[in-house]
Design a protein around this motif. Structure first.
Motif, PDB file in Angstrom:
ATOM      1  N   LEU A 175       0.826  -1.207   0.000  1.00 56.06           N
ATOM      2  CA  LEU A 175       0.000   0.000   0.000  1.00 56.06           C
ATOM      3  C   LEU A 175       0.860   1.257   0.000  1.00 56.06           C
ATOM      4  CD1 LEU A 175      -2.847  -0.879   2.540  1.00 56.06           C
ATOM      5  CD2 LEU A 175      -2.897  -1.023   0.047  1.00 56.06           C
ATOM      6  N   LEU A 176       1.941   1.235   0.760  1.00 55.72           N
ATOM      7  CA  LEU A 176       2.851   2.380   0.785  1.00 55.72           C
ATOM      8  C   LEU A 176       3.456   2.598  -0.599  1.00 55.72           C
ATOM      9  CD1 LEU A 176       3.953   4.350   3.005  1.00 55.72           C
ATOM     10  CD2 LEU A 176       5.970   2.889   3.105  1.00 55.72           C
ATOM     11  N   GLY A 177       3.740   1.488  -1.288  1.00 64.09           N
ATOM     12  CA  GLY A 177       4.345   1.562  -2.617  1.00 64.09           C
ATOM     13  C   GLY A 177       3.420   2.130  -3.678  1.00 64.09           C
ATOM     14  N   LEU A 178       2.126   2.197  -3.394  1.00 65.45           N
ATOM     15  CA  LEU A 178       1.187   2.760  -4.370  1.00 65.45           C
ATOM     16  C   LEU A 178       1.419   4.244  -4.602  1.00 65.45           C
ATOM     17  CD1 LEU A 178      -2.191   1.011  -3.473  1.00 65.45           C
ATOM     18  CD2 LEU A 178      -0.707   0.583  -5.441  1.00 65.45           C
ATOM     19  N   ARG A 179       2.237   4.844  -3.773  1.00 72.46           N
ATOM     20  CA  ARG A 179       2.571   6.265  -3.991  1.00 72.46           C
ATOM     21  C   ARG A 179       3.151   6.480  -5.386  1.00 72.46           C
ATOM     22  NH1 ARG A 179       6.046  10.240  -0.008  1.00 72.46           N
ATOM     23  NH2 ARG A 179       6.354  11.934  -1.483  1.00 72.46           N
ATOM     24  N   ALA A 180       3.931   5.510  -5.868  1.00 68.60           N
ATOM     25  CA  ALA A 180       4.527   5.645  -7.199  1.00 68.60           C
ATOM     26  C   ALA A 180       3.459   5.609  -8.286  1.00 68.60           C
ATOM     27  CB  ALA A 180       5.544   4.526  -7.416  1.00 68.60           C
ATOM     28  N   LEU A 181       2.361   4.900  -8.028  1.00 72.50           N
ATOM     29  CA  LEU A 181       1.284   4.785  -9.006  1.00 72.50           C
ATOM     30  C   LEU A 181       0.298   5.940  -8.898  1.00 72.50           C
ATOM     31  CD1 LEU A 181      -0.009   2.936 -11.189  1.00 72.50           C
ATOM     32  CD2 LEU A 181      -1.308   1.857  -9.342  1.00 72.50           C
ATOM     33  N   LEU A 182      -0.015   6.331  -7.665  1.00 73.56           N
ATOM     34  CA  LEU A 182      -1.016   7.376  -7.437  1.00 73.56           C
ATOM     35  C   LEU A 182      -0.430   8.779  -7.496  1.00 73.56           C
ATOM     36  CD1 LEU A 182      -2.879   5.634  -4.478  1.00 73.56           C
ATOM     37  CD2 LEU A 182      -3.589   5.717  -6.879  1.00 73.56           C
ATOM     38  N   GLY A 183       0.883   8.875  -7.306  1.00 71.39           N
ATOM     39  CA  GLY A 183       1.546  10.176  -7.380  1.00 71.39           C
ATOM     40  C   GLY A 183       1.455  10.998  -6.119  1.00 71.39           C
ATOM     41  N   LEU A 184       0.834  10.459  -5.075  1.00 66.95           N
ATOM     42  CA  LEU A 184       0.643  11.199  -3.830  1.00 66.95           C
ATOM     43  C   LEU A 184       0.865  10.292  -2.627  1.00 66.95           C
ATOM     44  CD1 LEU A 184      -2.663  13.105  -4.718  1.00 66.95           C
ATOM     45  CD2 LEU A 184      -0.414  14.159  -4.421  1.00 66.95           C
ATOM     46  N   ARG A 185       1.326  10.902  -1.561  1.00 71.45           N
ATOM     47  CA  ARG A 185       1.428  10.217  -0.284  1.00 71.45           C
ATOM     48  C   ARG A 185       0.026   9.908   0.213  1.00 71.45           C
ATOM     49  NH1 ARG A 185       0.594  11.533   4.935  1.00 71.45           N
ATOM     50  NH2 ARG A 185       2.139  11.037   6.537  1.00 71.45           N
ATOM     51  N   SER A 186      -0.139   8.791   0.905  1.00 71.32           N
ATOM     52  CA  SER A 186      -1.434   8.451   1.483  1.00 71.32           C
ATOM     53  C   SER A 186      -1.292   8.315   3.002  1.00 71.32           C
ATOM     54  CB  SER A 186      -1.945   7.130   0.893  1.00 71.32           C
ATOM     55  OG  SER A 186      -1.307   6.023   1.511  1.00 71.32           O
ATOM     56  N   PRO A 187      -2.395   8.203   3.736  1.00 66.17           N
ATOM     57  CA  PRO A 187      -2.320   8.029   5.186  1.00 66.17           C
ATOM     58  C   PRO A 187      -1.589   6.766   5.625  1.00 66.17           C
ATOM     59  CG  PRO A 187      -4.504   8.783   4.572  1.00 66.17           C
ATOM     60  CD  PRO A 187      -3.791   8.455   3.293  1.00 66.17           C
ATOM     61  N   VAL A 188      -1.296   5.865   4.701  1.00 66.85           N
ATOM     62  CA  VAL A 188      -0.533   4.665   5.054  1.00 66.85           C
ATOM     63  C   VAL A 188       0.813   5.060   5.656  1.00 66.85           C
ATOM     64  CG1 VAL A 188       0.622   2.604   4.120  1.00 66.85           C
ATOM     65  CG2 VAL A 188      -1.673   3.220   3.345  1.00 66.85           C
TER      66      VAL A 188
END
Length: 334
Positions: A182-195
């Protein structure tokens, strides 16, 4: 008062995860943050693979867009801890939990690692966990390798390291592969998440104290409020270099403390070094061996003092700075 998740108005069958998205994403004045119980249930489904990948992306971005809420974060942390097996006895008591999830784009070597190692050699068991995937600086794993050390292979290995050398680094990919993805999804979503916030608050071995760093000051109050809801014993948070629990020696810093028994307070930490002493070295081995000084060493000492304050083993900033120098000088003998 607890809120109930809504069901589809037309009665059509829908995915069990959909109500969480509807609660977060309805129009202005109708959407709301998840309750602690809802957040726990939602992330539990995500980490069990029960949510569709499209739903997961929408979930993370809706949480980010609404802004992070302490009750919501507390529920997410509970789900993440449950999935990672946190709270189970590691075999040895841990004194200091040290998350490392900074993503600074201008930082170099992780000087905070040397502070943690010295503290471990002084008899304080320190568990560091993290991921430096989005940092342009030297990852903790690379720094460990340069020092002839390695990360822990699993929780049991971390417990053995804590017992023998007083320090262990547990990568998030080992601690919680699901949360790491889930943390790695930052590369896909382009944004930091609450994870990112959730991972920092994992406290895998239920340490008696934690030290944490954030990049944006508004997150300080969020981390402290979530820790209070989770009944954490003690947490010290600081705006640190690259978002790490690293204290700059070049200017005054305010540390923010939550103690379950004593409440909240602020500790003003003075500058301990001048701009003229700035050093550009990234040679972490030279600093550890005492062959390089300048701002690198000053950063290590200032961060070591920060950790001592987090532990509560010293009462004042000046006492922490003095004790840090003593521990550093004795690190090889210890």
């Amino acid at each position: 008062m607890q809120h109930k998740l809504e069901t589809a108005e037309d009665g059509a069958a829908e995915h069990p995860f959909a109500p969480f998205l509807r609660t977060l994403g309805r129009g202005p004045g109708r959407s709301r943050a998840l309750t602690r119980e809802e957040a726990l249930a939602a992330l539990r489904m995500v980490l069990r693979g029960e949510a569709d990948p499209h739903q997961v992306g929408a979930f993370l971005m809706l949480l980010r867009y609404r802004g992070e809420d302490p009750d919501e974060i507390a529920g997410l942390v509970e789900a993440a801890r449950e999935a990672a097996g946190c709270g189970t006895a590691p075999g040895v008591p841990v004194e200091l939990d040290w998350p490392s999830y900074g993503a600074g784009r201008t930082r170099g070597a992780p000087w905070f690692l040397l502070a943690a190692l010295a503290l471990g050699r002084a008899g304080h068991r320190v568990l560091m966990h993290g991921s430096n995937e989005f940092s342009s600086g030297m990852p903790v794993t690379e720094a460990l390798a340069r020092l002839g050390l390695r990360p822990a292979d699993d929780r049991a290995d971390a417990a053995r390291m804590l017992e023998t050398v007083g320090f262990a680094y547990l990568p998030l990919r080992v601690l919680s592969p699901g949360l790491d993805r889930l943390l790695g999804l930052r590369a896909l979503l382009g944004l930091r998440s609450p994870v990112n916030t959730v991972a920092r608050l994992l406290d895998p071995f239920d340490a008696r104290a934690s030290v944490d760093g954030v990049f944006h000051p508004p997150y300080i109050a969020l981390h402290l409020a979530a820790a209070e809801r989770l009944r954490r014993p003690r947490l010290l948070v600081v705006k640190g270099g690259g978002g790490e629990a690293e204290r700059t020696p070049l200017k005054p810093v305010t540390a923010h403390l939550f103690d379950h028994a004593l409440g909240h307070r602020e500790i003003v930490l003075p500058a301990t070094s001048r701009e003229g002493s700035r050093s550009t070295t990234d040679d972490i081995i030279a600093v550890w061996r005492g062959e390089a000084e300048g701002v690198a060493l000053a950063t290590v000492l200032a961060t070591l003092a920060l950790a001592l304050l987090a532990l509560g083993s010293v009462a004042t900033a000046s006492e922490a700075d003095a004790r840090a120098v003593e521990i550093w000088r004795r690190r090889e003998a210890m």
